[in-house]
Scaffold this motif. Structure first.
Motif, PDB file in Angstrom:
ATOM      1  N   ASP A  39      11.029  16.160  10.467  1.00  0.00           N
ATOM      2  CA  ASP A  39      10.892  14.709  10.320  1.00  0.00           C
ATOM      3  C   ASP A  39       9.950  14.085  11.349  1.00  0.00           C
ATOM      4  O   ASP A  39       9.580  12.924  11.219  1.00  0.00           O
ATOM      5  CB  ASP A  39      12.268  14.027  10.407  1.00  0.00           C
ATOM      6  CG  ASP A  39      13.043  14.156   9.092  1.00  0.00           C
ATOM      7  OD1 ASP A  39      12.414  14.400   8.048  1.00  0.00           O
ATOM      8  OD2 ASP A  39      14.271  14.007   9.114  1.00  0.00           O
ATOM      9  N   THR A  40       9.571  14.840  12.361  1.00  0.00           N
ATOM     10  CA  THR A  40       8.636  14.265  13.340  1.00  0.00           C
ATOM     11  C   THR A  40       7.252  14.902  13.228  1.00  0.00           C
ATOM     12  O   THR A  40       6.384  14.645  14.058  1.00  0.00           O
ATOM     13  CB  THR A  40       9.175  14.432  14.783  1.00  0.00           C
ATOM     14  OG1 THR A  40       9.484  15.819  14.991  1.00  0.00           O
ATOM     15  CG2 THR A  40      10.428  13.605  14.995  1.00  0.00           C
ATOM     16  N   ASP A  56      -1.594   4.191   0.664  1.00  0.00           N
ATOM     17  CA  ASP A  56      -1.260   4.685   2.007  1.00  0.00           C
ATOM     18  C   ASP A  56      -1.447   6.196   2.113  1.00  0.00           C
ATOM     19  O   ASP A  56      -1.941   6.697   3.116  1.00  0.00           O
ATOM     20  CB  ASP A  56       0.211   4.368   2.347  1.00  0.00           C
ATOM     21  CG  ASP A  56       0.370   2.962   2.907  1.00  0.00           C
ATOM     22  OD1 ASP A  56      -0.657   2.289   3.117  1.00  0.00           O
ATOM     23  OD2 ASP A  56       1.529   2.545   3.122  1.00  0.00           O
ATOM     24  N   GLU A  58      11.095   9.793  17.776  1.00  0.00           N
ATOM     25  CA  GLU A  58       9.772   9.232  18.084  1.00  0.00           C
ATOM     26  C   GLU A  58       9.665   7.741  17.796  1.00  0.00           C
ATOM     27  O   GLU A  58       8.618   7.151  18.024  1.00  0.00           O
ATOM     28  CB  GLU A  58       8.711   9.993  17.286  1.00  0.00           C
ATOM     29  CG  GLU A  58       8.721  11.468  17.620  1.00  0.00           C
ATOM     30  CD  GLU A  58       7.441  12.171  17.235  1.00  0.00           C
ATOM     31  OE1 GLU A  58       6.742  11.671  16.343  1.00  0.00           O
ATOM     32  OE2 GLU A  58       7.158  13.218  17.838  1.00  0.00           O
ATOM     33  N   MET A 107      13.786  21.575   5.757  1.00  0.00           N
ATOM     34  CA  MET A 107      15.170  21.872   5.386  1.00  0.00           C
ATOM     35  C   MET A 107      15.300  22.234   3.900  1.00  0.00           C
ATOM     36  O   MET A 107      16.356  22.710   3.483  1.00  0.00           O
ATOM     37  CB  MET A 107      16.096  20.706   5.746  1.00  0.00           C
ATOM     38  CG  MET A 107      15.722  19.406   5.111  1.00  0.00           C
ATOM     39  SD  MET A 107      16.789  18.051   5.718  1.00  0.00           S
ATOM     40  CE  MET A 107      15.766  16.630   5.324  1.00  0.00           C
ATOM     41  N   GLU A 108      14.225  22.030   3.103  1.00  0.00           N
ATOM     42  CA  GLU A 108      14.300  22.399   1.687  1.00  0.00           C
ATOM     43  C   GLU A 108      13.591  23.722   1.387  1.00  0.00           C
ATOM     44  O   GLU A 108      13.548  24.146   0.230  1.00  0.00           O
ATOM     45  CB  GLU A 108      13.721  21.270   0.820  1.00  0.00           C
ATOM     46  CG  GLU A 108      14.584  20.029   0.890  1.00  0.00           C
ATOM     47  CD  GLU A 108      14.181  18.923  -0.083  1.00  0.00           C
ATOM     48  OE1 GLU A 108      13.260  19.140  -0.890  1.00  0.00           O
ATOM     49  OE2 GLU A 108      14.797  17.846  -0.010  1.00  0.00           O
ATOM     50  N   THR A 145       0.831  -1.222   0.000  1.00  0.00           N
ATOM     51  CA  THR A 145       0.000   0.000   0.000  1.00  0.00           C
ATOM     52  C   THR A 145       0.859   1.264   0.000  1.00  0.00           C
ATOM     53  O   THR A 145       0.371   2.334  -0.341  1.00  0.00           O
ATOM     54  CB  THR A 145      -0.946   0.026   1.218  1.00  0.00           C
ATOM     55  OG1 THR A 145      -0.174  -0.201   2.401  1.00  0.00           O
ATOM     56  CG2 THR A 145      -2.032  -1.033   1.091  1.00  0.00           C
ATOM     57  N   HIS A 147      12.494  11.552  -1.848  1.00  0.00           N
ATOM     58  CA  HIS A 147      12.578  10.157  -1.385  1.00  0.00           C
ATOM     59  C   HIS A 147      11.246   9.801  -0.708  1.00  0.00           C
ATOM     60  O   HIS A 147      10.205  10.078  -1.283  1.00  0.00           O
ATOM     61  CB  HIS A 147      13.790   9.952  -0.475  1.00  0.00           C
ATOM     62  CG  HIS A 147      15.091  10.095  -1.213  1.00  0.00           C
ATOM     63  ND1 HIS A 147      15.690   9.063  -1.904  1.00  0.00           N
ATOM     64  CD2 HIS A 147      15.885  11.168  -1.402  1.00  0.00           C
ATOM     65  CE1 HIS A 147      16.806   9.495  -2.475  1.00  0.00           C
ATOM     66  NE2 HIS A 147      16.947  10.767  -2.186  1.00  0.00           N
ATOM     67  N   GLU A 148      11.290   9.281   0.505  1.00  0.00           N
ATOM     68  CA  GLU A 148      10.031   8.827   1.109  1.00  0.00           C
ATOM     69  C   GLU A 148       9.274   9.952   1.815  1.00  0.00           C
ATOM     70  O   GLU A 148       8.178   9.735   2.317  1.00  0.00           O
ATOM     71  CB  GLU A 148      10.307   7.677   2.082  1.00  0.00           C
ATOM     72  CG  GLU A 148      11.013   8.057   3.370  1.00  0.00           C
ATOM     73  CD  GLU A 148      12.537   8.162   3.229  1.00  0.00           C
ATOM     74  OE1 GLU A 148      13.027   8.494   2.122  1.00  0.00           O
ATOM     75  OE2 GLU A 148      13.228   7.923   4.229  1.00  0.00           O
ATOM     76  N   ARG A 149       9.848  11.146   1.849  1.00  0.00           N
ATOM     77  CA  ARG A 149       9.141  12.248   2.514  1.00  0.00           C
ATOM     78  C   ARG A 149       8.012  12.803   1.625  1.00  0.00           C
ATOM     79  O   ARG A 149       7.999  12.608   0.432  1.00  0.00           O
ATOM     80  CB  ARG A 149      10.131  13.370   2.859  1.00  0.00           C
ATOM     81  CG  ARG A 149      11.147  12.985   3.944  1.00  0.00           C
ATOM     82  CD  ARG A 149      12.042  14.170   4.277  1.00  0.00           C
ATOM     83  NE  ARG A 149      12.977  13.878   5.360  1.00  0.00           N
ATOM     84  CZ  ARG A 149      14.243  13.504   5.186  1.00  0.00           C
ATOM     85  NH1 ARG A 149      14.740  13.358   3.970  1.00  0.00           N
ATOM     86  NH2 ARG A 149      15.025  13.270   6.228  1.00  0.00           N
ATOM     87  N   PRO A 177      21.172  21.219   3.794  1.00  0.00           N
ATOM     88  CA  PRO A 177      21.261  19.764   3.954  1.00  0.00           C
ATOM     89  C   PRO A 177      20.951  19.009   2.648  1.00  0.00           C
ATOM     90  O   PRO A 177      21.441  17.914   2.437  1.00  0.00           O
ATOM     91  CB  PRO A 177      20.202  19.442   5.010  1.00  0.00           C
ATOM     92  CG  PRO A 177      19.731  20.716   5.574  1.00  0.00           C
ATOM     93  CD  PRO A 177      20.200  21.838   4.711  1.00  0.00           C
TER      94      PRO A 177
END
Lengths: 364, 364
Positions: free
Chosen positions: B79-80, B111, A313, B60-61, A105, B39-41, A205
């Motif tokens: 990221d959190t 998803d 987390e 950060m971008e 998924t 990527h996966e973000r 970054p």
């Protein structure tokens, strides 16, 4: 690979599912040994509850699929055929009906789900992502051989990059030399776009290398990884070109201390979140808390960013055989960016870094 | 970019939709000017029926997004953080409620749809893919400048590759030199994995370059493309290294004739399918019909494989300003593979090839 197909069939049995339909290149490689970028074409593996699995791939890639060792059934389709209709035809011939299907998924799109439902009829969808993540979490000895080799090539690449540093050279000049030498060693694929960032550019970054020239007094950041037989490495090193200021040095020392702190905590039973928090604390204590804007690291294997995510987390407990990156960074706009990243393997009683390029500040 | 946001808002109005939520890097670049691999973000642009659009990107971008010229609102997340929850909070503050949402159904995963529904509540989904394909189909003068430049760099790369040909050099040696020179010209990204295949390796349409050495009598196939400011090129040339056999020559001449046949038919009003059929006929007439296993070509722009597909089944009529590849090939196992590919622009009364490297058989 049969072993992994069997594992998935066991999962299907345990979860009362008819079949699994995997579509990500990563999981297709993991389960079939065939690795290919299908672009917009279908690439999938269909795993029934019992019996032979079917690899679905463009017909013109069938020879490569065979060559990669896949011994199961293959549906090779042409650009004017619908591979899912071909699969459904085969299922009908076997009187198989899909009522519950395990899919990725996190990868399957809405359109593709619609295509599947059009051929298979209505079925209920269950996510197999967590199960696949678990299957991939603990690396086997065979996988570690490949990860070590990928890490070794990443170390080599950093070494090449450092030796290329010279006044007047651009980020892209250095990048070009690094990738040239890697290809000469047989590397056919980088794990992601190589970064060579000099001076203030390193303070982003996710910066993009360009025509900025290396200048004396710069910190130069290399972030790169190679793919070796389908397994990735990911290393970051930041080195000095000429003399740097006390402020740059303080940033470097803080990142190194944060990385070392997290590394030393790695062992089975420790939570991923504890690593992130510990490294973050070192950076906060040094007054750079506002300049570490990303997670501490990420899982590493077939995908350069895979499960698990090393964040404040994620309370997942580390286990022997897990591999992930530890990569704290400090990015002070208009001053400097420093990141230090290793590929880390959790061992029985601690850790091993697969990447080994020196981390005491290197000056060129 | 505002213009494109407005076009999408008009589409939302015309189709009684509340908002659009775009997630592919291609369409985010097309509509916002910001290009990044998340990527996966999450990377997305949220376009309400009226008012300002919101770019959602890793915090950060944010500087890069601003630097790319995006003047709209940005949600930069850590990221959190859950960026969709942040967006929903903003919508709530404006008393906005999503009941119908246009998404890229060819890109949005199951998803991610679940995450959207968790934040927004239930809504009905409509695909915006066809509308975006249409928006991107006819290239503007500004886009053509970039496509021409990308094509020019591809021509240059073929030239470099040909000059590198020498006995004893491996496919990867030659590939390394090509990409090295491109980076020295400022190219930061290839459109896909560069192919250099020599001799029998060329008989695999999707082969992988390796350590095979160029030998006298080989046909050497180059397939490569560069990304120039977000726009792609894609060229294939097959050249001779030393003297080749009559059979190799016949294969080459047939592919060239097939390509020429299709090219000469290109003009507004002709169907895409007619091009594929005409080229295929030339190859069949020469007795190689079983050895041309792929479509004739594909659309080209921000994505190296985009709409429209040039197949025997696509009856889309060509229009001025469309850009696509024409790339017939013949792959005879254990003998040779030949493919010739140009990037083609449909003009008012015919066509122009953006790639211009010579196609009469070049011998080195």
């Amino acid at each position: 690979m049969t072993n992994k197909i069997n594992q998935i069939q066991q999962y299907l049995t345990d979860n009362s599912l008819n079949a699994a339909f995997l579509t990500s290149t990563d999981n297709i490689y993991f389960t079939t040994g065939f690795r290919s970028n299908p672009h917009e074409r279908w690439l999938a593996v269909f795993i029934p509850l019992s019996g032979e699995a079917t690899l679905i791939c463009p017909g013109m890639e069938e020879p490569e699929a065979r060559h990669s060792g896949w011994k199961g059934h293959i549906i090779g389709y042409s650009d004017t055929e619908n591979p899912i209709a071909l699969l459904q035809q085969e299922l009908e011939n076997k009187n198989s009906k899909i009522s519950t299907l395990a899919v990725e998924t996190s990868h399957l799109t809405i359109d593709r789900l619609t295509v599947l439902k059009k051929s298979f009829g209505e079925f209920s969808v269950q996510s197999i992502d967590a199960a696949l993540n678990d299957m991939r979490l603990i690396k086997t000895e065979e996988e570690l051989v490949l990860l070590r080799k990928a890490a070794e090539l990443a170390d080599y690449a950093i070494d090449v990059g450092c030796k290329e540093l010279a006044e007047g050279k651009t980020e892209l000049d250095i990048l070009a030399a690094v990738e040239y030498e890697l290809k000469r060693k047989g590397v056919t694929e980088m794990a992601f776009s190589t970064m060579v960032l000099t001076g203030k550019n390193g303070a982003s970054p996710h910066g993009t290398p360009g025509l900025s020239k290396v200048q004396k007094g710069d910190l130069v950041l290399f972030d790169l990884g190679v793919v070796y037989e389908g397994y990735c490495s990911d290393i970051t090193r930041t080195v000095a070109f000429g003399d740097i200021t006390d402020e740059q040095k303080k940033i470097y020392d803080t990142v190194l201390a944060a990385q070392q702190k997290a590394l030393e905590m790695v062992k089975p039973g420790v939570k991923a979140s504890e690593l992130d928090k510990a490294a973050r604390q070192v950076i906060e204590d040094a007054g750079f808390g506002d300049f570490f804007p990303h997670r501490l690291g990420h899982g590493l294997g077939i995908n350069v960013h895979e499960y698990p995510s090393i964040t404040s987390e994620n309370d997942l407990e580390l286990k022997e055989g897990m591999t992930f990156t530890i990569e704290p960074g400090i990015y002070v706009p208009n001053v400097a960016g420093v990141r230090i990243e290793d590929d880390v393997l959790v061992t029985g009683d601690g850790y091993e870094t697969l990447t080994t390029f020196p981390k005491t500040l290197q000056t060129f």
